[in-house]
Design an enzyme around this catalytic site. Sequence first.
Site, mmCIF file in Angstrom:
data_model
loop_
_atom_site.group_PDB
_atom_site.id
_atom_site.type_symbol
_atom_site.label_atom_id
_atom_site.label_comp_id
_atom_site.label_asym_id
_atom_site.label_seq_id
_atom_site.Cartn_x
_atom_site.Cartn_y
_atom_site.Cartn_z
ATOM 1 N N HIS A 53 37.930 32.747 50.096
ATOM 2 C CA HIS A 53 37.938 34.213 50.713
ATOM 3 C C HIS A 53 36.519 34.942 50.274
ATOM 4 O O HIS A 53 35.919 34.592 49.390
ATOM 5 C CB HIS A 53 39.173 34.861 50.312
ATOM 6 C CG HIS A 53 39.598 35.052 48.806
ATOM 7 N ND1 HIS A 53 38.704 35.498 47.922
ATOM 8 C CD2 HIS A 53 40.601 34.706 48.141
ATOM 9 C CE1 HIS A 53 39.338 35.503 46.582
ATOM 10 N NE2 HIS A 53 40.625 34.706 47.087
HETATM 11 P P1 TYD Z 1 45.276 34.499 46.143
HETATM 12 O O1 TYD Z 1 44.280 35.516 46.372
HETATM 13 O O2 TYD Z 1 45.591 33.589 47.279
HETATM 14 O O3 TYD Z 1 44.435 33.880 44.796
HETATM 15 P P2 TYD Z 1 43.203 32.994 44.738
HETATM 16 O O4 TYD Z 1 42.139 33.673 45.232
HETATM 17 O O5 TYD Z 1 42.910 32.939 43.330
HETATM 18 O O6 TYD Z 1 43.467 31.629 45.452
HETATM 19 O O7 TYD Z 1 46.447 35.497 45.587
HETATM 20 C C1 TYD Z 1 47.490 34.730 44.970
HETATM 21 C C2 TYD Z 1 48.737 35.623 45.166
HETATM 22 O O8 TYD Z 1 48.904 36.654 44.373
HETATM 23 C C3 TYD Z 1 48.884 36.173 46.668
HETATM 24 O O9 TYD Z 1 50.121 36.117 47.135
HETATM 25 C C4 TYD Z 1 48.360 37.523 46.641
HETATM 26 C C5 TYD Z 1 48.415 37.923 44.972
HETATM 27 N N1 TYD Z 1 47.765 38.690 44.576
HETATM 28 C C6 TYD Z 1 48.282 39.975 44.328
HETATM 29 O O10 TYD Z 1 49.328 40.629 44.424
HETATM 30 N N2 TYD Z 1 47.415 41.218 43.640
HETATM 31 C C7 TYD Z 1 46.089 40.487 43.106
HETATM 32 O O11 TYD Z 1 45.222 41.389 42.706
HETATM 33 C C8 TYD Z 1 45.650 39.355 43.429
HETATM 34 C C9 TYD Z 1 44.323 38.704 43.202
HETATM 35 C C10 TYD Z 1 46.628 38.320 44.238
#
Ligand code: TYD
Length: 138
Positions: A53
């Site tokens: 992302h």
């Molecule tokens: P995600 O952004 O998919 O993680 P990565 O980029 O490391 O692969 O986030 C995983 C889950 O955690 C998703 O359900 C969103 C949640 N999340 C939060 O609630 N707050 C946050 O600050 C972050 C980074 C993720």
Amino acid sequence: MSNVQDVQILQFAQNGDERGHLVVVEGQKDIPFAIARIFYIYGSDRSVIRGRHANRKSEFVLINVSGTSKVKVIDGTNEKVISLNRPHMGVYLPKMIWKEMFDFSPDSVLLCLASETYDPAEYIRDYVMYLKEIQSYE
Ligand code: TYD
């Protein structure tokens, strides 16, 4: 607009003595923004790709406080892979950089410092949409 040239490797001082090491990261001093949020990622392995992302607002510093991982950064034209393999190094990611974290060692704990509190609306999770958005800025 951000590009991979703006991604910076940061080396933090190790306050080491016979008791071990202590690394300090202060917002707006050791890293280029005030810290609004921290989160950390563990339990991922070599087969996993995380991230995928870009963020419209958040800047990040990633630090592998335990173990190792890699982060690929893409700006739509160029890309670069950074190895996070020391607990006293970090990588600064400006906003609007596409990022993918991968090749996690079993003991990897990837600490993420962010300039903004969580807002899912500022995440771009579709690569084609990301490319369209950065092209619209040019
Ligand atoms: P995600 O952004 O998919 O993680 P990565 O980029 O490391 O692969 O986030 C995983 C889950 O955690 C998703 O359900 C969103 C949640 N999340 C939060 O609630 N707050 C946050 O600050 C972050 C980074 C993720």
